[in-house]
Design a protein around this motif. Sequence first.
Motif, PDB file in Angstrom:
ATOM      1  N   PHE A   1       0.834  -1.197   0.000  1.00  0.00           N
ATOM      2  CA  PHE A   1       0.000   0.000   0.000  1.00  0.00           C
ATOM      3  C   PHE A   1       0.875   1.256   0.000  1.00  0.00           C
ATOM      4  CE2 PHE A   1      -3.786  -2.321   1.286  1.00  0.00           C
ATOM      5  CZ  PHE A   1      -3.271  -3.393   1.998  1.00  0.00           C
TER       6      PHE A   1
ATOM      7  N   TYR B   1      -1.606 -10.491   6.310  1.00  0.00           N
ATOM      8  CA  TYR B   1      -2.880 -11.136   6.643  1.00  0.00           C
ATOM      9  C   TYR B   1      -2.757 -12.302   7.607  1.00  0.00           C
ATOM     10  CZ  TYR B   1      -4.309  -9.100   2.140  1.00  0.00           C
ATOM     11  OH  TYR B   1      -4.546  -8.286   1.093  1.00  0.00           O
TER      12      TYR B   1
ATOM     13  N   THR C   1      -1.824  -6.317  -4.808  1.00  0.00           N
ATOM     14  CA  THR C   1      -1.902  -7.548  -4.032  1.00  0.00           C
ATOM     15  C   THR C   1      -0.993  -8.659  -4.532  1.00  0.00           C
ATOM     16  OG1 THR C   1      -3.733  -8.320  -5.380  1.00  0.00           O
ATOM     17  CG2 THR C   1      -4.279  -7.114  -3.380  1.00  0.00           C
TER      18      THR C   1
ATOM     19  N   LEU D   1      -5.716   6.109   2.072  1.00  0.00           N
ATOM     20  CA  LEU D   1      -5.171   5.120   1.152  1.00  0.00           C
ATOM     21  C   LEU D   1      -5.040   5.745  -0.235  1.00  0.00           C
ATOM     22  CD1 LEU D   1      -4.332   2.181   0.611  1.00  0.00           C
ATOM     23  CD2 LEU D   1      -6.723   1.722   0.035  1.00  0.00           C
TER      24      LEU D   1
ATOM     25  N   LYS E   1      -2.941   0.551  -3.997  1.00  0.00           N
ATOM     26  CA  LYS E   1      -2.616  -0.750  -3.422  1.00  0.00           C
ATOM     27  C   LYS E   1      -2.324  -1.753  -4.536  1.00  0.00           C
ATOM     28  CE  LYS E   1      -7.533  -1.931  -3.276  1.00  0.00           C
ATOM     29  NZ  LYS E   1      -7.966  -0.728  -4.002  1.00  0.00           N
TER      30      LYS E   1
ATOM     31  N   PHE F   1       4.642  -0.169   8.519  1.00  0.00           N
ATOM     32  CA  PHE F   1       4.822   1.087   7.796  1.00  0.00           C
ATOM     33  C   PHE F   1       6.296   1.435   7.645  1.00  0.00           C
ATOM     34  CE2 PHE F   1       0.689   3.103   7.373  1.00  0.00           C
ATOM     35  CZ  PHE F   1      -0.093   2.410   8.274  1.00  0.00           C
ATOM     36  N   GLY F   2       6.616   2.097   6.533  1.00  0.00           N
ATOM     37  CA  GLY F   2       7.897   2.767   6.425  1.00  0.00           C
ATOM     38  C   GLY F   2       7.841   4.072   7.199  1.00  0.00           C
TER      39      GLY F   2
ATOM     40  N   GLY G   1      -3.734 -13.459  10.168  1.00  0.00           N
ATOM     41  CA  GLY G   1      -4.689 -13.512  11.270  1.00  0.00           C
ATOM     42  C   GLY G   1      -5.050 -12.184  11.878  1.00  0.00           C
ATOM     43  N   ASN G   2      -4.198 -11.181  11.763  1.00  0.00           N
ATOM     44  CA  ASN G   2      -4.508  -9.945  12.473  1.00  0.00           C
ATOM     45  C   ASN G   2      -4.380  -8.697  11.623  1.00  0.00           C
ATOM     46  OD1 ASN G   2      -1.729  -9.397  12.301  1.00  0.00           O
ATOM     47  ND2 ASN G   2      -1.344 -10.465  14.206  1.00  0.00           N
ATOM     48  N   ASN G   3      -4.017  -8.851  10.366  1.00  0.00           N
ATOM     49  CA  ASN G   3      -4.005  -7.708   9.448  1.00  0.00           C
ATOM     50  C   ASN G   3      -3.114  -6.570   9.930  1.00  0.00           C
ATOM     51  OD1 ASN G   3      -4.752  -6.283   7.155  1.00  0.00           O
ATOM     52  ND2 ASN G   3      -6.384  -5.217   8.209  1.00  0.00           N
ATOM     53  N   ARG G   4      -2.024  -6.870  10.619  1.00  0.00           N
ATOM     54  CA  ARG G   4      -1.150  -5.809  11.064  1.00  0.00           C
ATOM     55  C   ARG G   4      -0.471  -5.165   9.859  1.00  0.00           C
ATOM     56  NH1 ARG G   4       1.608  -7.261  16.594  1.00  0.00           N
ATOM     57  NH2 ARG G   4       3.118  -5.786  15.769  1.00  0.00           N
ATOM     58  N   LEU G   5      -0.441  -3.837   9.860  1.00  0.00           N
ATOM     59  CA  LEU G   5       0.254  -3.084   8.817  1.00  0.00           C
ATOM     60  C   LEU G   5       1.648  -2.716   9.325  1.00  0.00           C
ATOM     61  CD1 LEU G   5      -2.341  -0.519   7.415  1.00  0.00           C
ATOM     62  CD2 LEU G   5      -1.052  -2.173   6.072  1.00  0.00           C
TER      63      LEU G   5
END
Lengths: 117, 113
Positions: free
Chosen positions: B34, B95, B51, B46, B49, B103-104, B97-101
């Motif tokens: 993203f 993805y 995938t 946003l 993106k 970041f730079g 299980g927790n969709n943690r992002l």
Amino acid sequence: DGGITQSPKYLFRKEGQNVTLSCEQNLNHDAMYWYRQDPGQGLRLIYYSQIVNDFQKGDIAEGYSVSREKKESFPLTVTSAQKNPTAFYLCASSPGTGGELAKNIQYFGAGTRLSVL
Amino acid sequence: GDSVTQMEGPVTLSEEAFLTINCTYTATGYPSLFWYVQYPGEGLQLLLKATKADDKGSNKGFEATYRKETTSFHLEKGSVQVSDSAVYFCALTTYYGNNRLAFGKGNQVVVIP
């Protein structure tokens, strides 16, 4: 309008005081997140919640607490144990977690800027 | 763990110039990538993106291509405007299980008239 509302926009904390930052969403999203942003740094995850009545620590949870009693609300309390609370705090939500991309895109509020008096 | 690296320092350029912001990543698994944009005093929006490998995300004249072989997702715009002045963040999620992002650190872009 659907979205994420953070309040207040600016907040000041006195020494030894706990303060609570509000985050409300009307997007019907299951998952919610709190991030901390410091100047020149990326966002760091404090806590996240994938479902009501459940939440998990992120990378920098010490000195913070959260609750998730309602789907639309995820308040963050900055406790007196957090010795360096001055930062910009961002709340986000996503439809869900796991599976297809659409469930995982995070949408952000406008943020709360916390300063220490 | 997962991480994102953005080029160091702010970017200052003149209106109508070409913009490139470099982003490389390290991930366990196959991430989605993203670009988020943050205008002064606001939250993140946003921007685009992608995938899977060779996907090109695009929006508002910005583009980024998912390059698996070089683990990169560089942001480009052919002709910037003053209104593009903002901080740009590259991010990824796997993805699990927790969709943690992850970041730079972000790049401040300043466009001068």
